[in-house]
Design a protein around this motif. Structure first.
Motif, PDB file in Angstrom:
ATOM      1  N   ASP A  13     -12.192  -4.241  -6.304  1.00  0.00           N
ATOM      2  CA  ASP A  13     -10.859  -4.241  -5.665  1.00  0.00           C
ATOM      3  C   ASP A  13     -10.221  -3.197  -6.552  1.00  0.00           C
ATOM      4  OD1 ASP A  13      -8.346  -5.311  -4.721  1.00  0.00           O
ATOM      5  OD2 ASP A  13      -8.202  -5.991  -6.815  1.00  0.00           O
ATOM      6  N   LEU A  14      -9.126  -2.619  -6.095  1.00  0.00           N
ATOM      7  CA  LEU A  14      -8.186  -1.724  -6.722  1.00  0.00           C
ATOM      8  C   LEU A  14      -7.066  -2.235  -7.539  1.00  0.00           C
ATOM      9  CD1 LEU A  14      -7.722   1.417  -6.980  1.00  0.00           C
ATOM     10  CD2 LEU A  14      -6.655   1.446  -4.986  1.00  0.00           C
ATOM     11  N   ASP A  15      -5.937  -2.600  -6.891  1.00  0.00           N
ATOM     12  CA  ASP A  15      -4.565  -3.206  -7.369  1.00  0.00           C
ATOM     13  C   ASP A  15      -4.985  -4.292  -8.139  1.00  0.00           C
ATOM     14  OD1 ASP A  15      -3.541  -0.845  -5.971  1.00  0.00           O
ATOM     15  OD2 ASP A  15      -2.029  -1.982  -5.001  1.00  0.00           O
ATOM     16  N   VAL A  50       1.698  -8.496  -3.912  1.00  0.00           N
ATOM     17  CA  VAL A  50       0.435  -7.484  -3.848  1.00  0.00           C
ATOM     18  C   VAL A  50      -0.598  -8.399  -3.413  1.00  0.00           C
ATOM     19  CG1 VAL A  50      -0.817  -5.866  -4.888  1.00  0.00           C
ATOM     20  CG2 VAL A  50       1.578  -6.149  -5.570  1.00  0.00           C
ATOM     21  N   GLY A  51      -1.790  -7.637  -2.521  1.00  0.00           N
ATOM     22  CA  GLY A  51      -2.950  -8.255  -2.277  1.00  0.00           C
ATOM     23  C   GLY A  51      -3.221  -8.317  -0.776  1.00  0.00           C
ATOM     24  N   ASN A  52      -2.377  -8.291  -0.008  1.00  0.00           N
ATOM     25  CA  ASN A  52      -2.620  -8.407   1.509  1.00  0.00           C
ATOM     26  C   ASN A  52      -2.310  -6.994   2.040  1.00  0.00           C
ATOM     27  OD1 ASN A  52      -1.875 -11.313   0.739  1.00  0.00           O
ATOM     28  ND2 ASN A  52      -3.577 -11.345   2.269  1.00  0.00           N
ATOM     29  N   GLY A  53      -2.111  -5.880   1.464  1.00  0.00           N
ATOM     30  CA  GLY A  53      -1.868  -4.634   2.128  1.00  0.00           C
ATOM     31  C   GLY A  53      -0.357  -4.468   1.944  1.00  0.00           C
ATOM     32  N   LEU A  54      -0.242  -3.133   2.194  1.00  0.00           N
ATOM     33  CA  LEU A  54       1.297  -2.496   2.313  1.00  0.00           C
ATOM     34  C   LEU A  54       2.183  -3.057   3.273  1.00  0.00           C
ATOM     35  CD1 LEU A  54       0.553   1.042   0.979  1.00  0.00           C
ATOM     36  CD2 LEU A  54       0.890  -0.752  -0.334  1.00  0.00           C
ATOM     37  N   THR A 115     -10.586  -2.141  -1.174  1.00  0.00           N
ATOM     38  CA  THR A 115      -9.065  -2.223  -1.200  1.00  0.00           C
ATOM     39  C   THR A 115      -8.341  -2.703  -0.016  1.00  0.00           C
ATOM     40  OG1 THR A 115      -6.890  -1.650  -2.184  1.00  0.00           O
ATOM     41  CG2 THR A 115      -8.776  -0.095  -1.264  1.00  0.00           C
ATOM     42  N   ASN A 116      -7.060  -3.409  -0.204  1.00  0.00           N
ATOM     43  CA  ASN A 116      -6.586  -3.774   0.847  1.00  0.00           C
ATOM     44  C   ASN A 116      -5.443  -2.664   1.057  1.00  0.00           C
ATOM     45  OD1 ASN A 116      -7.832  -5.751   1.925  1.00  0.00           O
ATOM     46  ND2 ASN A 116      -6.420  -7.450   1.416  1.00  0.00           N
ATOM     47  N   LYS A 117      -5.477  -1.789   0.139  1.00  0.00           N
ATOM     48  CA  LYS A 117      -4.383  -0.752   0.188  1.00  0.00           C
ATOM     49  C   LYS A 117      -4.736   0.337   1.147  1.00  0.00           C
ATOM     50  CE  LYS A 117      -2.930   1.162  -3.806  1.00  0.00           C
ATOM     51  NZ  LYS A 117      -1.463   0.542  -3.806  1.00  0.00           N
ATOM     52  N   LYS A 148      -9.872  -7.992   3.477  1.00  0.00           N
ATOM     53  CA  LYS A 148     -10.045  -9.050   2.518  1.00  0.00           C
ATOM     54  C   LYS A 148      -8.848 -10.196   3.014  1.00  0.00           C
ATOM     55  CE  LYS A 148      -9.692  -6.499  -0.884  1.00  0.00           C
ATOM     56  NZ  LYS A 148      -9.491  -5.840  -2.034  1.00  0.00           N
ATOM     57  N   ASP A 173      -9.319  -9.367  -8.591  1.00  0.00           N
ATOM     58  CA  ASP A 173      -8.224  -9.977  -9.406  1.00  0.00           C
ATOM     59  C   ASP A 173      -7.739 -11.142  -8.864  1.00  0.00           C
ATOM     60  OD1 ASP A 173      -6.913  -8.040  -7.964  1.00  0.00           O
ATOM     61  OD2 ASP A 173      -5.176  -8.793  -8.823  1.00  0.00           O
TER      62      ASP A 173
HETATM   63  O1  LIG Z   1      -2.506  -5.141  -1.323  1.00  0.00           O
HETATM   64  C1  LIG Z   1      -2.705  -3.898  -1.506  1.00  0.00           C
HETATM   65  O2  LIG Z   1      -2.026  -3.039  -0.679  1.00  0.00           O
HETATM   66  C2  LIG Z   1      -3.883  -3.750  -2.239  1.00  0.00           C
HETATM   67  O3  LIG Z   1      -4.475  -4.834  -2.803  1.00  0.00           O
HETATM   68  P1  LIG Z   1      -5.912  -4.441  -3.566  1.00  0.00           P
HETATM   69  O4  LIG Z   1      -6.364  -3.338  -3.982  1.00  0.00           O
HETATM   70  O5  LIG Z   1      -5.585  -5.653  -4.786  1.00  0.00           O
HETATM   71  O6  LIG Z   1      -6.815  -5.009  -2.380  1.00  0.00           O
END
Ligand SMILES: O=C(O)COP(=O)(O)O
Ligand SMILES: [Mg+2]
Length: 220
Positions: A13-15, A50-54, A115-117, A148, A173
């Motif tokens: 994962d990223l963020d 944070v976590g479900n994309g922008l 990532t979801n970003k 995700k 995370d």
């Molecule tokens: O929610 C986001 O934009 C990024 O979230 P993630 O990298 O934790 O998947």
């Protein structure tokens, strides 16, 4: 801690896992709020969005400030403009992330960023932190039809590397990471320091829980 055997692919994962991105998300969100004369948001609130994309982050922020007039799509375009500008202003890698990613690559693991970003921000972000070459595959939140906690991104990575689900692990995370891993049939490793909607990530029953990123080198 005992070693997890027979792993070939690590999905990261990223963020909240690699990057503490909330400071830049705050700068961009508040620049957006200024354009619409809406109130500012604080880091502690943003961490829970944070976590479900922008698009979801912007939607949650607008709901929080009681927005009634600005359209979601207008706000999102405005946010994306500011996020591109602030992308690498105040965010940072968590401790030991770069060296641990390199050590894992040196051990011969295949690596995927899951990532979801949104994809458009990933090349600049990874190259700013000098970790682009740590990933053999990068899958953004809008790269595929679903993200995700759906297993689609993880399944795509497994197929890309021709790796069985028993040979891969998901590192993240938040509940989206653990659920995406579980939904794809992978073992999961949770980091306790990130963003998980203000809740302990242990509630999701990950297979392993670590407090520091470099503890991965004990598990893998
Ligand atoms: O929610 C986001 O934009 C990024 O979230 P993630 O990298 O934790 O998947
Ligand atoms: Mg995360």
């Amino acid at each position: 801690m005992t070693k997890i055997e027979n792993i070939k692919l690590i999905c990261f994962d990223l963020d909240g896992t690699l990057v503490d991105s909330v400071p830049d998300l705050r700068l961009a969100l508040n620049a957006m709020m200024d354009e619409f004369a809406l109130p500012h948001c604080q880091d502690e609130q943003i961490k829970t969005w944070v976590g479900n994309g922008l698009p979801k982050l912007v939607e949650r922020a607008l709901l929080y400030v009681g927005n009634q007039q600005v359209e979601q799509q207008t706000a999102l375009s405005c946010f994306e403009k500011h996020y591109q500008h602030f992308l690498n202003s105040a965010s940072g890698l968590y401790p030991k992330v770069a060296e641990t990613l390199r050590a894992l690559k040196n051990k011969g693991y295949q690596t995927a960023l899951v990532t979801n970003k949104a994809e458009q921000f990933l090349p600049d972000l990874l190259s700013h932190f000098n970790i682009s070459d740590c990933f053999d595959l990068v899958i953004g939140g809008d790269t595929l039809a679903r993200n995700k906690p759906d297993p689609m991104q993880v399944d795509f990575a497994l197929a890309h590397f021709n790796v069985a689900k028993t040979e891969a692990v998901m590192v993240g995370d938040s509940k989206n990471d653990i659920l995406a891993g579980q939904n794809a049939g992978l073992l999961s490793i949770a980091l306790t320091y990130g963003y998980n909607y203000g809740e302990p990530v242990s509630l999701l029953n990950p297979d392993h829980i670590i407090d520091q990123f470099n503890e991965l080198l004990v598990l893998l």
